[in-house]
Design a protein around this motif. Structure first.
Motif, mmCIF file in Angstrom:
data_model
loop_
_atom_site.group_PDB
_atom_site.id
_atom_site.type_symbol
_atom_site.label_atom_id
_atom_site.label_comp_id
_atom_site.label_asym_id
_atom_site.label_seq_id
_atom_site.Cartn_x
_atom_site.Cartn_y
_atom_site.Cartn_z
ATOM 1 N N VAL A 76 -29.213 -14.545 108.295
ATOM 2 C CA VAL A 76 -28.932 -14.020 106.950
ATOM 3 C C VAL A 76 -28.571 -12.539 107.041
ATOM 4 N N GLY A 79 -25.134 -12.031 108.051
ATOM 5 C CA GLY A 79 -24.193 -12.819 107.243
ATOM 6 C C GLY A 79 -23.081 -12.001 106.618
ATOM 7 N N ARG A 80 -23.230 -10.701 106.538
ATOM 8 C CA ARG A 80 -22.188 -9.825 105.958
ATOM 9 C C ARG A 80 -21.519 -9.034 107.078
ATOM 10 N N PRO A 81 -20.176 -8.971 107.084
ATOM 11 C CA PRO A 81 -19.483 -8.289 108.190
ATOM 12 C C PRO A 81 -19.987 -6.875 108.439
ATOM 13 N N LEU A 82 -20.235 -6.102 107.357
ATOM 14 C CA LEU A 82 -20.630 -4.706 107.548
ATOM 15 C C LEU A 82 -21.948 -4.615 108.327
ATOM 16 N N ARG A 83 -22.894 -5.483 107.939
ATOM 17 C CA ARG A 83 -24.201 -5.461 108.621
ATOM 18 C C ARG A 83 -24.050 -5.904 110.076
ATOM 19 N N LEU A 84 -23.183 -6.902 110.294
ATOM 20 C CA LEU A 84 -22.935 -7.388 111.663
ATOM 21 C C LEU A 84 -22.350 -6.267 112.524
ATOM 22 N N TYR A 85 -21.321 -5.560 112.000
ATOM 23 C CA TYR A 85 -20.695 -4.492 112.784
ATOM 24 C C TYR A 85 -21.703 -3.388 113.070
#
Ligand code: HEM
Length: 222
Positions: A76, A79-85
């Motif tokens: 979770v 789940g958002r690109p910004l958090r992943l990067y």
């Protein structure tokens, strides 16, 4: 056959060695349960190497552990690109810092004549395994995007299958070689743990936090 050994037998052997020999050393050879500090021989490079190695690698290991323990929550979070990067970039920056710290510690040991003289072959084997572990981790992060996500569907379930005593070897054999080297080498480090300086990992003197302070008084004869 080889993969059965590497992913279904060797991890248990490594853990049995770590616990068995570790406990033996703790109860029967307590004074060897340390990393035999080399601070008296050289302290400046030790400080910078040690800080740049230990803090980042502990945070990275914590991230490995959290993703393993809470795969759904970790999924979770990513789940958002910004958090992943952000998470991948932070992991990579920390890993590069750890690599630099480890490099410093290795150079220090090789260049300082007294330190080189007291270093054992096992010290070097452990350092090279740590180097391999960090370098393959960085290689994975650079070349096999996005490791923090596919880890949840491959390596983490394999680790859980080990815990359930029902190893799912095929989860690892399909992964690229660099990931397999990273996973197997992690257990090589576990196996080396009780024989080497790595035992200091579980002998952090946390009693320092609550024991009364000790004051050292030098008495010089004039
Ligand atoms: C001694 C234990 C271990 C150490 C010191 C270690 C170290 C590292 C380092 C330094 C990185 C690069 C960090 C980053 O860029 O995010 C990394 C990444 C990675 N490690 Fe480990 N590791 C260990 C155990 C394991 C194990 C047991 C597995 C799985 C079986 C594993 C799977 C991965 C994966 C999939 C990545 C890529 C993560 C990404 O791309 O964000 N590691 N590891």
């Amino acid at each position: 056959m080889m993969s059965t050994f590497l992913y279904a037998i060797f991890p248990y052997l490594a853990l049995a060695l770590a616990v068995g020999v570790g406990l033996y050393r703790y109860f029967f050879d307590r004074f060897s349960w340390s990393s035999q500090s080399s601070q008296l021989l050289e302290s400046r490079v030790l400080y910078w190497g040690s800080v740049s190695w230990h803090y980042p690698i502990v945070i990275i290991l914590l991230a490995h552990l959290l993703a393993f323990l809470f795969p759904t929550g970790w999924g979770v979070l990513l789940g958002r690109p910004l958090r992943l990067y952000l998470l991948e970039a932070t992991g990579l920056a920390l890993a590069l810092c750890a690599l630099a710290g480890l490099g410093l510690l290795m150079l220090r040991r090789a260049m300082h004549s007294q330190l080189a003289a007291v270093s054992t072959p096992l010290d070097w084997i452990v350092l090279f395994c740590l180097l391999l572990q960090t370098a393959t981790g960085i290689l994975i992060a650079f070349t096999l995007r996005w490791g923090s996500v596919w880890y949840l569907h491959t390596a983490a379930p394999w680790l859980w299958s080990l815990l359930r005593l029902n190893p799912e070897v095929q989860l690892m054999t399909v992964l690229p070689l660099v990931v397999q080297v990273h996973a197997v080498n992690a257990f090589v480090l576990v196996a080396l743990f009780p024989f080497s300086r790595l035992v200091h990992l579980v002998s952090i003197p946390i009693t320092y936090l609550w024991r009364p302070p000790q004051v050292t008084i030098w008495q010089r004869r004039s």
